[in-house]
Design a protein around this motif. Structure first.
Motif, PDB file in Angstrom:
ATOM      1  N   TYR A 125       0.855  -1.191   0.000  1.00  0.00           N
ATOM      2  CA  TYR A 125       0.000   0.000   0.000  1.00  0.00           C
ATOM      3  C   TYR A 125       0.896   1.248   0.000  1.00  0.00           C
ATOM      4  O   TYR A 125       0.668   2.186  -0.760  1.00  0.00           O
ATOM      5  N   ALA A 126       1.892   1.212   0.863  1.00  0.00           N
ATOM      6  CA  ALA A 126       2.747   2.396   1.027  1.00  0.00           C
ATOM      7  C   ALA A 126       3.508   2.691  -0.273  1.00  0.00           C
ATOM      8  O   ALA A 126       3.591   3.844  -0.705  1.00  0.00           O
ATOM      9  N   GLN A 127       4.044   1.652  -0.895  1.00  0.00           N
ATOM     10  CA  GLN A 127       4.830   1.852  -2.128  1.00  0.00           C
ATOM     11  C   GLN A 127       3.983   2.333  -3.297  1.00  0.00           C
ATOM     12  O   GLN A 127       4.454   3.064  -4.166  1.00  0.00           O
ATOM     13  N   SER A 128       2.706   1.891  -3.345  1.00  0.00           N
ATOM     14  CA  SER A 128       1.889   2.142  -4.539  1.00  0.00           C
ATOM     15  C   SER A 128       0.845   3.239  -4.338  1.00  0.00           C
ATOM     16  O   SER A 128       0.103   3.547  -5.260  1.00  0.00           O
ATOM     17  N   GLY A 129       0.773   3.796  -3.132  1.00  0.00           N
ATOM     18  CA  GLY A 129      -0.300   4.760  -2.850  1.00  0.00           C
ATOM     19  C   GLY A 129      -1.648   4.072  -2.755  1.00  0.00           C
ATOM     20  O   GLY A 129      -2.681   4.654  -3.072  1.00  0.00           O
ATOM     21  N   GLY A 130      -1.633   2.816  -2.331  1.00  0.00           N
ATOM     22  CA  GLY A 130      -2.864   2.036  -2.235  1.00  0.00           C
ATOM     23  C   GLY A 130      -3.448   2.027  -0.836  1.00  0.00           C
ATOM     24  O   GLY A 130      -3.234   2.957  -0.053  1.00  0.00           O
ATOM     25  N   GLY A 131      -4.169   0.956  -0.513  1.00  0.00           N
ATOM     26  CA  GLY A 131      -4.809   0.857   0.794  1.00  0.00           C
ATOM     27  C   GLY A 131      -5.865  -0.227   0.805  1.00  0.00           C
ATOM     28  O   GLY A 131      -5.743  -1.231   0.101  1.00  0.00           O
ATOM     29  N   VAL A 132      -6.918   0.016   1.567  1.00  0.00           N
ATOM     30  CA  VAL A 132      -7.987  -0.974   1.713  1.00  0.00           C
ATOM     31  C   VAL A 132      -9.289  -0.372   1.192  1.00  0.00           C
ATOM     32  O   VAL A 132      -9.588   0.799   1.458  1.00  0.00           O
ATOM     33  N   THR A 133     -10.040  -1.180   0.452  1.00  0.00           N
ATOM     34  CA  THR A 133     -11.354  -0.750  -0.052  1.00  0.00           C
ATOM     35  C   THR A 133     -12.426  -1.695   0.484  1.00  0.00           C
ATOM     36  O   THR A 133     -12.241  -2.915   0.474  1.00  0.00           O
TER      37      THR A 133
END
Ligand code: SF4
Ligand code: SF4
Length: 301
Positions: A125-133
């Motif tokens: 998440y941190a590397q890609s600018g992602g997270g949880v949906t």
């Protein structure tokens, strides 16, 4: 009945790339207030766990499951093996089935059980600018569960998005707003009567909820599931562009149609019918985008 801090989840998908920015884990809840004729996840509509039966995987001559069922929901004939009206989705028949023809979709998860699964890919998440949906079904119907879970994700800096159909009292969503970074909001059809015909509910409450989110400065991405021939006519495209512009939303994300959901229907205890819509080609989407852009809306696909 689930504990307030438990929810029925039917899938947790790691490394999703279509449910918000970056690499994400997507949690699919069961239960939705709408019943869209084209629902891509018909297994998510009903709130509780449910049995699915794949007749093509059923072995000729096998009767392993039949005597196991305490409520007599399993018959001798492979076609129509399951009496879904009787089935309680207890799952007792799943293990005895040697081929995986019987499966229960959805089970209860607690917050302490789900949290570590969601934190497993934090570095991605941190590397890609992602997270949880959180998706579904309708995640906001699991408001109390999310109210316990989301602060724990935010505490460790995880970006949180929800995918929502918007059909619920705003009071369910309101307490979550401080814990959500992005709301992916479906706008299906603008005319309310048409909306009701297609989804079994009008859209007045939905559009009010969208307007309220925008008024409060919540980060909202409007999205339209493209259903060729159902919401792709000029009248609806113009009305969608007008409504979103009035709300101050400059863009619309188009969610491409696929018909894979139709293959799920025979396995479920549902009377839903396939729509027989063919998956459109690139030119079709180019035309849609042009029309929306002519009406002053930026588009994404
Ligand atoms: S899930 Fe339970 S109730 Fe349903 S068919 Fe299997 S054994 Fe019977
Ligand atoms: S146990 Fe599985 S393979 Fe055997 S009859 Fe039941 S559904 Fe078919």
């Amino acid at each position: 009945m689930t504990h307030p801090h438990e929810a029925i989840v039917y899938d947790v998908q790691r490394f999703s790339i279509h449910d918000g920015p970056g690499i994400r884990t997507t949690v699919f809840f069961k239960g939705c207030a709408l019943a869209c004729a084209w629902c891509q996840n018909p297994e998510a509509l009903h709130v509780g766990p449910e049995l699915t039966y794949d007749a093509e995987r059923c072995l000729e001559g096998c009767t392993n499951c039949i005597d196991v069922c305490a409520v007599g929901a399993l018959g001798a004939e492979p076609a129509g093996r399951v009496d879904f009206a009787r089935c309680t989705a207890c799952g007792d028949c799943v293990d005895p089935c040697p081929t995986g023809a019987l499966r229960v979709i959805g089970r209860s998860w607690s917050v302490p059980e789900l949290l570590p699964v969601l934190l497993r890919d934090q570095s991605f998440y941190a590397q890609s600018g992602g997270g949880v949906t959180f998706s579904g079904g309708e995640p906001v119907l699991q408001s109390r569960f999310l109210l316990e879970l989301l602060p724990q994700l935010r505490q460790v800096g995880v970006h949180v998005a929800i995918e929502t159909c918007g059909a619920y009292p705003f009071s369910l969503l309101e307490p979550l707003l401080d814990e959500i970074d992005l709301v992916l909001f479906d706008v299906k059809v603008i005319d309310s009567r048409r909306h009701e015909r297609f989804t079994e509910r009008d859209n007045e409450n939905i559009l009010e909820n969208l307007a309220e989110l925008v008024r409060r400065g919540v980060c909202v991405e409007a999205r339209m599931p493209v259903i060729p021939g159902w919401n792709t006519d000029t009248e609806n495209l113009e009305a969608t562009a007008t409504r979103l512009r009035e709300l101050g939303l400059p863009s619309l994300t188009l969610l491409p149609y696929n018909h894979f959901w139709e293959a799920k229907l025979p396995r479920l205890g549902t009377d839903r019918k396939p729509l027989g819509i063919r998956t459109p080609d690139d030119d079709f989407y180019r035309g849609l985008r042009k029309e929306l852009e002519r009406n002053g809306l930026e588009t994404r696909l």
